[in-house]
Every structure is written in structure tokens, then in C-alpha cells.
Design a protein around this motif. Structure first.
Motif, PDB file in Angstrom:
ATOM      1  N   LEU A   1      12.484  12.558  -7.193  1.00  0.00           N
ATOM      2  CA  LEU A   1      11.916  11.802  -8.313  1.00  0.00           C
ATOM      3  C   LEU A   1      10.667  11.047  -7.905  1.00  0.00           C
ATOM      4  N   GLY A   2      10.277  11.156  -6.636  1.00  0.00           N
ATOM      5  CA  GLY A   2       9.143  10.406  -6.125  1.00  0.00           C
ATOM      6  C   GLY A   2       7.860  10.663  -6.894  1.00  0.00           C
ATOM      7  N   GLY A   3       7.124   9.589  -7.147  1.00  0.00           N
ATOM      8  CA  GLY A   3       5.849   9.700  -7.837  1.00  0.00           C
ATOM      9  C   GLY A   3       5.958   9.737  -9.344  1.00  0.00           C
ATOM     10  N   ARG A   4       7.149   9.489  -9.886  1.00  0.00           N
ATOM     11  CA  ARG A   4       7.353   9.613 -11.326  1.00  0.00           C
ATOM     12  C   ARG A   4       7.662   8.264 -11.959  1.00  0.00           C
ATOM     13  N   ARG A   5       7.373   8.191 -13.225  1.00  0.00           N
ATOM     14  CA  ARG A   5       7.842   7.082 -14.062  1.00  0.00           C
ATOM     15  C   ARG A   5       9.080   7.578 -14.790  1.00  0.00           C
ATOM     16  N   VAL A   6      10.163   6.815 -14.761  1.00  0.00           N
ATOM     17  CA  VAL A   6      11.458   7.241 -15.278  1.00  0.00           C
ATOM     18  C   VAL A   6      12.087   6.096 -16.072  1.00  0.00           C
ATOM     19  N   HIS A   7      13.247   6.379 -16.643  1.00  0.00           N
ATOM     20  CA  HIS A   7      14.040   5.319 -17.263  1.00  0.00           C
ATOM     21  C   HIS A   7      15.306   5.152 -16.432  1.00  0.00           C
ATOM     22  N   VAL A   8      15.628   3.910 -16.096  1.00  0.00           N
ATOM     23  CA  VAL A   8      16.732   3.608 -15.194  1.00  0.00           C
ATOM     24  C   VAL A   8      17.878   2.957 -15.962  1.00  0.00           C
ATOM     25  N   HIS A   9      19.089   3.440 -15.734  1.00  0.00           N
ATOM     26  CA  HIS A   9      20.313   2.824 -16.252  1.00  0.00           C
ATOM     27  C   HIS A   9      21.149   2.450 -15.028  1.00  0.00           C
ATOM     28  N   ALA A  10      21.323   1.159 -14.778  1.00  0.00           N
ATOM     29  CA  ALA A  10      21.995   0.705 -13.557  1.00  0.00           C
ATOM     30  C   ALA A  10      23.010  -0.374 -13.919  1.00  0.00           C
ATOM     31  N   TYR A  11      24.166   0.038 -14.389  1.00  0.00           N
ATOM     32  CA  TYR A  11      25.134  -0.909 -14.930  1.00  0.00           C
ATOM     33  C   TYR A  11      26.232  -1.224 -13.912  1.00  0.00           C
ATOM     34  N   PRO A  12      26.299  -2.471 -13.451  1.00  0.00           N
ATOM     35  CA  PRO A  12      27.346  -2.863 -12.510  1.00  0.00           C
ATOM     36  C   PRO A  12      28.614  -3.283 -13.253  1.00  0.00           C
ATOM     37  N   LEU A  13      29.725  -3.266 -12.552  1.00  0.00           N
ATOM     38  CA  LEU A  13      30.942  -3.842 -13.106  1.00  0.00           C
ATOM     39  C   LEU A  13      30.727  -5.345 -13.297  1.00  0.00           C
ATOM     40  N   ALA A  14      31.164  -5.870 -14.439  1.00  0.00           N
ATOM     41  CA  ALA A  14      30.979  -7.289 -14.750  1.00  0.00           C
ATOM     42  C   ALA A  14      32.115  -8.092 -14.115  1.00  0.00           C
ATOM     43  N   ILE A  15      32.033  -8.272 -12.810  1.00  0.00           N
ATOM     44  CA  ILE A  15      33.078  -8.973 -12.070  1.00  0.00           C
ATOM     45  C   ILE A  15      32.829 -10.474 -12.175  1.00  0.00           C
ATOM     46  N   ARG A  16      33.767 -11.183 -12.767  1.00  0.00           N
ATOM     47  CA  ARG A  16      33.584 -12.615 -12.990  1.00  0.00           C
ATOM     48  C   ARG A  16      33.386 -13.334 -11.654  1.00  0.00           C
ATOM     49  N   GLY A  17      32.256 -14.029 -11.533  1.00  0.00           N
ATOM     50  CA  GLY A  17      31.931 -14.745 -10.306  1.00  0.00           C
ATOM     51  C   GLY A  17      31.435 -13.859  -9.184  1.00  0.00           C
ATOM     52  N   GLY A  18      31.164 -12.588  -9.456  1.00  0.00           N
ATOM     53  CA  GLY A  18      30.781 -11.638  -8.414  1.00  0.00           C
ATOM     54  C   GLY A  18      29.370 -11.847  -7.898  1.00  0.00           C
TER      55      GLY A  18
ATOM     56  N   ASP B   1       0.828  -1.212   0.000  1.00  0.00           N
ATOM     57  CA  ASP B   1       0.000   0.000   0.000  1.00  0.00           C
ATOM     58  C   ASP B   1       0.860   1.259   0.000  1.00  0.00           C
ATOM     59  N   ASP B   2       1.982   1.244   0.732  1.00  0.00           N
ATOM     60  CA  ASP B   2       2.877   2.399   0.744  1.00  0.00           C
ATOM     61  C   ASP B   2       3.419   2.682  -0.654  1.00  0.00           C
ATOM     62  N   VAL B   3       3.823   1.628  -1.337  1.00  0.00           N
ATOM     63  CA  VAL B   3       4.381   1.778  -2.686  1.00  0.00           C
ATOM     64  C   VAL B   3       3.326   2.305  -3.649  1.00  0.00           C
ATOM     65  N   LEU B   4       2.119   1.752  -3.587  1.00  0.00           N
ATOM     66  CA  LEU B   4       1.064   2.179  -4.507  1.00  0.00           C
ATOM     67  C   LEU B   4       0.604   3.608  -4.219  1.00  0.00           C
ATOM     68  N   ALA B   5       0.697   4.031  -2.954  1.00  0.00           N
ATOM     69  CA  ALA B   5       0.330   5.407  -2.608  1.00  0.00           C
ATOM     70  C   ALA B   5       1.430   6.388  -2.975  1.00  0.00           C
ATOM     71  N   GLY B   6       2.664   5.894  -3.142  1.00  0.00           N
ATOM     72  CA  GLY B   6       3.796   6.786  -3.345  1.00  0.00           C
ATOM     73  C   GLY B   6       4.191   7.034  -4.778  1.00  0.00           C
ATOM     74  N   GLY B   7       3.489   6.417  -5.721  1.00  0.00           N
ATOM     75  CA  GLY B   7       3.844   6.620  -7.124  1.00  0.00           C
ATOM     76  C   GLY B   7       2.988   5.763  -8.030  1.00  0.00           C
ATOM     77  N   PRO B   8       3.244   5.813  -9.323  1.00  0.00           N
ATOM     78  CA  PRO B   8       2.493   4.962 -10.249  1.00  0.00           C
ATOM     79  C   PRO B   8       2.731   3.496  -9.931  1.00  0.00           C
ATOM     80  N   ALA B   9       1.726   2.666 -10.139  1.00  0.00           N
ATOM     81  CA  ALA B   9       1.901   1.232  -9.940  1.00  0.00           C
ATOM     82  C   ALA B   9       2.835   0.683 -11.014  1.00  0.00           C
ATOM     83  N   PRO B  10       3.853  -0.075 -10.636  1.00  0.00           N
ATOM     84  CA  PRO B  10       4.746  -0.621 -11.657  1.00  0.00           C
ATOM     85  C   PRO B  10       4.021  -1.627 -12.545  1.00  0.00           C
ATOM     86  N   ARG B  11       4.202  -1.471 -13.844  1.00  0.00           N
ATOM     87  CA  ARG B  11       3.663  -2.439 -14.792  1.00  0.00           C
ATOM     88  C   ARG B  11       4.625  -3.613 -14.894  1.00  0.00           C
ATOM     89  N   ARG B  12       4.123  -4.742 -15.393  1.00  0.00           N
ATOM     90  CA  ARG B  12       4.981  -5.918 -15.532  1.00  0.00           C
ATOM     91  C   ARG B  12       6.224  -5.558 -16.344  1.00  0.00           C
TER      92      ARG B  12
END
Length: 224
Positions: free
Chosen positions: A188-205, A93-104
């Protein structure tokens, strides 16, 4: 593009979970000492600062950070702004009250404002995601959950005997990735955005340090 960097910088002595080693920076070569180039190195635990947990963090034998396709780290998402106190659970309920409902298929970023405490001992005493919210994310097809706290689970000092990281296990067990220690999400609360979240490709990490950036200008056809 309107880009917002929501990741912490890395520096020696920065805040971390007590069991992890300190971040250290070593100067390998200096121009001032006659070397042709400045070269430095760092010692860094994979779960310090802004990072992304791979399924292998909670599930032995599951995918490591380098085994995940690059497409898993970018996508449209929603930022839910919530107001909870230390030790309180963040609910569906907190999440749904705090912004748009995430689509699949959309990411979910939870903005609690806790990143403002990053340099304070208070940062370690934070709200947490409820296990029911974690299960709901799996059911809704949310592939990525990000929080501006040190963990989505209960703070260390609030865990009872036999604590088994239920939020981590539910999310990572379903290959829902977790980003921890995000910052500056509140605006950014309450918004729909585009996320870029690129981690280092650490082998076996079991995780990867990441530079996480949010684009507030959505492509044509996507709505806030």
C-alpha cells in the motif's frame, strides 16, 4: 470496496514483548463434552499483537481507550513506504519521500516491511520514528500514526539509561493515537487510503486490541 486487513491474528504463544504475559486460550465449554455450545476465553495483554495505544498509556490521567470517540478511529490517511535498517531513525524526509504528504486531519501509516519478521527474533530489532518526526506529526495535525513494528520508539536493547519513550510521549501527549504491530503495509506504500482501526472499548484501558482494515477505494472527491 477493496479492503485489506493489516492486523495480525491472535494465538497462544504468539510473539510479544518479553515483559508481557503469554497469550492463552482456554476452552470453557465443549459440545463434545456435552455442553450446548462451544465457548472459549483468552488471556491477553493489551499491548500484544495489533493494538491502538490510548493517551493514558504514556500520560497518567489522560484519556483511556474507551473515552475516545469512535470518530477517532477512522479516516483518510497516507501510507509512506520507507527503507531503514535496525536502529536507524525514520525522518520527516523519509515519510515525504515515501508517499503523499499527509494533510491536516489525515492518518499516517509507516510501511517499513518489518512485519515480514514478525515470527523471527529479528522483529525486535527495528527502525524507529525520530522524535522530530513525532513532533512534526503533531504540528501537521496528524491524529493517528500506525507502524508495522512493535513500537515507534527505539528497540528495547538500543535504549540507554533514562530512556523515556520520547515518540510515545510526544504523540500520545498531544492525543495522537498510535497503532502498533500492523502488517502487510508495503503493498500500500505511496497511496492515500481510508483507514478503519477500531479497538475494543475496554473500560479504563491504556490500549485496545484492534482489527485494522484499509480501504483502497477512496470516496468521491478524495485523491491518491
Amino acid at each position: 470496496m477493496a479492503l485489506v486487513d493489516v492486523s495480525h491474528q491472535l494465538w497462544p504463544g504468539m510473539p510479544k514483548i518479553p515483559i508481557l504475559p503469554e497469550v492463552e486460550r482456554h476452552q470453557v465449554a465443549r459440545i463434545a463434552d456435552g455442553a450446548p455450545l462451544n465457548i472459549s476465553a483468552i488471556t491477553l495483554a493489551l499491548h500484544v499483537g495489533t493494538h491502538i495505544d490510548a493517551p493514558a498509556h504514556a500520560v497518567d490521567g489522560a484519556k483511556t481507550i474507551d473515552e475516545l470517540p469512535i470518530e477517532r478511529f477512522a479516516g483518510t490517511g497516507v501510507v509512506a513506504k520507507v527503507d531503514r535498517k535496525p536502529g536507524e531513525e525514520i525522518t520527516v524526509d523519509d515519510v515525504l519521500a515515501g508517499g503523499p504528504a499527509p494533510r491536516r486531519g489525515e492518518f499516517l501509516l509507516v510501511a517499513t516491511g518489518w512485519s515480514e519478521r514478525f515470527l523471527s527474533p529479528d522483529y525486535a530489532d527495528h527502525p524507529s520514528l525520530s522524535p522530530d518526526l513525532a513532533a512534526w506529526c503533531v504540528e501537521q495535525g496528524v491524529p493517528f500514526v500506525g507502524v508495522d513494528m512493535i513500537t515507534p520508539d527505539l528497540p528495547v536493547h538500543r535504549r540507554g539509561e533514562g530512556f523515556d519513550y520520547p515518540v510515545h510521549r510526544t504523540l500520545l501527549g498531544a492525543e495522537v493515537l498510535i497503532a502498533e504491530n500492523l502488517t502487510d503495509l508495503e503493498g500500500l506504500g505511496g497511496r492515500r487510503v481510508h483507514v478503519h482501526a477500531y479497538p475494543l472499548a475496554i473500560r479504563g484501558g491504556d490500549a485496545g486490541p484492534a482489527r485494522v482494515v484499509v480501504d483502497t477505494d477512496l470516496p468521491d472527491g478524495e485523491t491518491r
